[in-house]
Motif scaffolding. Structure first.
Motif, PDB file in Angstrom:
ATOM      1  N   PRO A 103      -6.593  -0.480   7.430  1.00  0.00           N
ATOM      2  CA  PRO A 103      -6.192   0.848   6.944  1.00  0.00           C
ATOM      3  C   PRO A 103      -7.403   1.668   6.497  1.00  0.00           C
ATOM      4  O   PRO A 103      -8.381   1.123   5.969  1.00  0.00           O
ATOM      5  N   LEU A 129       1.539   6.781   4.389  1.00  0.00           N
ATOM      6  CA  LEU A 129       0.874   6.156   5.528  1.00  0.00           C
ATOM      7  C   LEU A 129       0.966   7.075   6.742  1.00  0.00           C
ATOM      8  O   LEU A 129       1.999   7.695   6.989  1.00  0.00           O
ATOM      9  N   ASP A 133      -4.380  12.087  -0.994  1.00  0.00           N
ATOM     10  CA  ASP A 133      -4.952  11.223   0.031  1.00  0.00           C
ATOM     11  C   ASP A 133      -3.819  10.615   0.837  1.00  0.00           C
ATOM     12  O   ASP A 133      -2.677  10.523   0.377  1.00  0.00           O
ATOM     13  N   THR A 152      -3.305   7.306   3.850  1.00  0.00           N
ATOM     14  CA  THR A 152      -3.949   6.145   4.452  1.00  0.00           C
ATOM     15  C   THR A 152      -3.592   6.093   5.928  1.00  0.00           C
ATOM     16  O   THR A 152      -2.416   6.030   6.291  1.00  0.00           O
ATOM     17  N   LEU A 208       0.826  -1.206   0.000  1.00  0.00           N
ATOM     18  CA  LEU A 208       0.000   0.000   0.000  1.00  0.00           C
ATOM     19  C   LEU A 208       0.860   1.255   0.000  1.00  0.00           C
ATOM     20  O   LEU A 208       0.524   2.263  -0.639  1.00  0.00           O
ATOM     21  N   ASN A 209       2.001   1.203   0.677  1.00  0.00           N
ATOM     22  CA  ASN A 209       2.875   2.363   0.814  1.00  0.00           C
ATOM     23  C   ASN A 209       3.516   2.778  -0.515  1.00  0.00           C
ATOM     24  O   ASN A 209       4.038   3.887  -0.629  1.00  0.00           O
ATOM     25  N   THR A 219       0.641   5.317  -1.711  1.00  0.00           N
ATOM     26  CA  THR A 219       0.092   6.342  -0.820  1.00  0.00           C
ATOM     27  C   THR A 219       0.975   6.480   0.408  1.00  0.00           C
ATOM     28  O   THR A 219       1.633   5.519   0.828  1.00  0.00           O
ATOM     29  N   SER A 274      -8.667   5.067   4.334  1.00  0.00           N
ATOM     30  CA  SER A 274      -8.422   6.181   3.416  1.00  0.00           C
ATOM     31  C   SER A 274      -9.018   7.446   4.018  1.00  0.00           C
ATOM     32  O   SER A 274     -10.218   7.500   4.310  1.00  0.00           O
TER      33      SER A 274
END
Length: 767
Positions: free
Chosen positions: A414, A241, A357, A359, A235-236, A239, A416
């Motif tokens: 997580p 964190l 955005d 997370t 995920l990183n 986006t 958003s």
């Protein structure tokens, strides 16, 4: 680019050894290129089609235990393997040819750079300065491909922010609002920006890790959910964190940093209070990624603007953030109310960027034991917090030498930020709804420790010692419940037989419990002066049992005839369609459950009404399988409760909170129709609480707590019982709350009687 276009290799070599390495690299990669030190180039004089290639010589430390990092020993001998002395460089290169690498950043033409400069920079910002910063950042990204993401550190941050068009425009707008010259606001904001920006370095990151990790590595074995970390790493890539951990110890940031570092995450930029910026911690920590900020921003609009600009930069560049949303360490073991200030700043910062955005990663850090709990408990009982300093740090480090068990790091689902803001909708409660969702996820991820269960068992309503079989009898239904719910629980072996004895002896070794062996069998009890410490461990798990406890109290209210059918039904989507007349009692019980939830809403983080009732349905599935096909009656409800004798949780879960409410409500009734300042009121409640505990009016002596009284105060304030706005007779309203609390305490006593297999009185009959 045409083959005949000029190529300029830009570097920042410190020595002739490094320059030779760069020239050798350029001869292979760009044979016709000119190699120049970046500081010696006049970029304004270059032709638009000149290709600039930023390169950097990179020194790598020798591998130690499979990892290339600077050690404390290197520093003590005045050596930095990442920047070796010029005289040593040829020797190091002969011994370890792989010690020196040359990395190249993304190339760009002068024309491309001028286009970016015009788009991103404020009018009047020198092109020459922009190119140097851009080249440094590009080379930095390339270097990270070799050293790893754990060394992802922002460079030249203040320079990039203060020269941006967004910063200059925002400063001009603020200056107009304040009636001040724009240049003065820009200058002040830049100074303040430089004051809190983390000036990270890889050397200091290694030193900080090597030095301060000793504060936790001896004390705990750290366990983490690796599968979740792997999904977060993926995920990183797309986006930034924002880690929002629970806060129980000074070492929380060190534990989380070690977990992330060992799994090759980039270091978090950690927002923390400037009370910890004392020497020598502050200077080192700031260079290792700590952002020291004021506890309160007050009415300093320029400081707020500088902080908002910094956070916008961090979000835009996708650096990872970390802060402790509770605002300070937990004083009771359970989550404190969220502080919304920094969350508000992140929301504002993200709003400055189109489609930006981040997370949020709800994070739970839990310890089997903490040596600092004693001091925390003293503060919660009315003691004064000792200021941090060098002497404090040395004492803290000394105390961390003993083994305290396991530290467990787990992550919630997580979230958003942008999607969550849209889901909760606009309005004054928007941030609070986001924060409550985060807190609920932290609670869901929080593991239950063996020490918390022992505290749950030993801190029963009765102030007495327990034999080992009695403790096992309390823990057995808890372990079964944890298993059936799929909760993150302890190793069951630590709560039975030899394992339970080991858990008790570890607690005894730290003075939390004691064992009396002068009779025919051992009996264990909480050491009276450390009752708050045992409660701290217990409270860390209570949120997992609150829904079950509320269901028990609602069922008892049905069985005792205290809740009547009638009024508008409240049903969850989990339960089904609106009730038929023969289901009215269950509907009334749901209304009662919502009333109990309202009494506890400043102690626990409950989901919205529909989801809450859905969870109660799940609890009933465990308590009374097949309940959906039953026509509920008082007798059926009574049988459900008595069918779980010895396995009811309400008394041990909720007693401290209703005891604390009893004290605050009693004090408010004593005040009649007058008001009292909050700090003075809570101080008086501490005195009254100690009195009622000595008189055995309070069944939970650990309820004498500033933090619990604060929750009760906020409930009273929410009901208008502090100042009496819009209340005709304040004394009567306060008495009504006291009566309601007394009813809840009476129910807990009756549940305790069922649990202990004692006869209880229902109406005029004894069952």
């Amino acid at each position: 680019m045409q083959m005949s276009d000029p190529v300029l290799v830009l570097t920042k070599a410190r020595t002739s050894c490094e320059m030779r390495a760069v020239n050798d690299w350029a001869a292979n990669a760009y044979p016709d290129a000119e190699v120049r030190q970046g500081a010696d180039v006049d970029f304004d004089a270059l032709s638009p089609n000149t290709l600039l290639v930023p390169v950097r010589p990179v020194w790598l430390p020798a591998a130690r235990q499979g990892e290339r990092r600077v050690t404390l020993g290197d520093v003590l001998v005045l050596s930095n393997p990442r920047r070796p002395l010029g005289l040593m460089q040829p020797i190091i290169r002969r011994r370890r040819p792989d010690a020196l690498r040359v990395v190249a950043g993304e190339p760009a033409t002068i024309a491309e750079l001028r286009e970016r400069h015009a788009r991103d920079q404020a009018e009047g910002e020198p092109f020459d300065r922009y190119v140097r910063i851009a080249a440094s950042v590009s080379a930095e990204r390339a270097e990270r491909q070799i050293v790893g993401d754990r060394y992802k550190v922002p460079r030249l941050v203040a320079e990039q922010i203060s020269s941006s068009a967004r910063f200059q425009s925002g400063a001009a707008k603020l200056a107009a609002e304040l009636g001040r010259p724009t240049d003065a606001v820009v200058s002040e904001a830049t100074d303040k920006l430089s004051g809190f920006v983390a000036t990270q370095s890889r050397l200091m990151d290694d030193i900080f890790s090597a030095t301060f990790n000793r504060l936790h590595e001896r004390a705990w074995n750290v366990a983490v959910d690796v599968d979740t970390l792997n999904s977060l790493r993926t995920l990183n890539k797309s986006t930034g964190l924002v880690f929002l951990p629970s806060h129980r110890s000074y070492v929380d940031p060190l534990v989380l940093a070690t977990v992330l570092r060992n799994n090759d995450f980039p270091p978090n930029l950690v927002l923390g209070g400037n009370n910890l910026s004392f020497w020598p911690v502050g200077p080192v920590a700031r260079r290792a990624g700590m952002i020291f900020i004021r506890r309160k921003f007050g009415s300093d609009p320029v400081y707020k603007f500088a902080m908002r600009s910094y956070l916008a930069y961090i979000i835009e560049k996708r650096f990872n953030l970390e802060w402790y949303i509770e605002g300070g360490r937990s004083r009771t073991g359970k989550l404190r109310k969220p502080m919304l200030g920094l969350l508000n700043y992140v929301v504002d910062a993200a709003g400055q960027l189109d489609d930006a955005d981040v997370t949020i990663v709800p994070t739970s850090i839990v310890y089997d034991q903490l040596q600092e709990v004693g001091a925390i408990a003293d503060e919660d009982a009315g003691g004064v917090k000792k200021p941090e300093g060098v002497g404090w740090l040395l004492r803290y480090a000394k105390a961390q030498r003993s083994y305290l068990g396991e530290a467990r790091v787990r992550f919630g689902t997580p979230i958003s930020l942008r999607e969550t803001l849209e889901e909760v909708g606009e309005g004054p409660a928007q941030l609070e709804k986001v924060a409550f969702r985060v807190m609920d996820e932290i609670n869901s991820a929080t593991p239950i420790t063996a020490t918390s269960l022992v505290g749950f068992a030993a801190l029963g309503a009765q102030d007495r010692a327990y034999t080992l079989p009695e403790i096992e009898a309390v823990l057995a239904p808890l372990l079964d419940y944890i298993d059936r719910r799929g909760l993150p629980g302890p190793d069951p072996a630590l709560c039975r037989g030899v394992g339970l004895v080991r858990t008790l002896r570890v607690l005894a070794g730290n003075g939390v419990v004691s064992c009396y062996e002068g009779g025919s069998e051992q009996v264990w009890s909480v050491v009276p002066e450390n009752r708050a410490v045992a409660a701290y461990y217990r409270n860390g798990a209570l949120h997992h049992f609150v829904d079950r406890a509320i269901v028990e109290m609602g069922l008892l209210a049905l069985a005792e005839g205290e809740v009547k059918a009638g009024s508008t039904p409240i049903r969850s989507s989990h339960v089904g369609s609106p009730p038929a007349p023969d289901e009215a009692l269950l509907t009334a019980a749901q209304r009662e459950a919502l009333r109990i939830r309202d009494l506890l809403k400043f102690e626990f983080f409950f989901p919205p009404k529909t989801e809450f009732l859905h969870r109660l349905g799940i609890e009933l599935d465990l308590l009374a399988p097949g309940w959906r096909a039953v026509t509920p009656t008082q007798e059926w409800t009574y049988e459900v409760l008595h069918g779980h004798t010895g396995a009811l949780f309400a008394r041990r879960t909720l007693q401290p909170f209703f005891d604390a409410q009893l004290v605050v409500a009693t004090k408010l009734v004593e005040l009649g129709n007058t008001a009292q300042e909050k700090d003075a009121l809570i101080a008086d409640c501490l005195g009254l609480g100690r009195q009622l505990a000595l008189q055995a009016v309070l069944r939970s002596k650990d309820s004498v707590s500033k933090d619990l009284y604060d929750g009760a105060y906020r409930l009273a304030d929410n009901r208008g019982l502090i100042h009496g706005e819009d209340i005709v007779d304040l004394r009567v309203a306060r008495q009504n709350w006291l009566d309601e609390v007394e009813l809840m305490r009476d129910r807990l006593a009756r549940i305790a009687a069922i649990e202990d297999l004692q006869p209880i009185v229902v109406g005029e009959e004894e069952r």
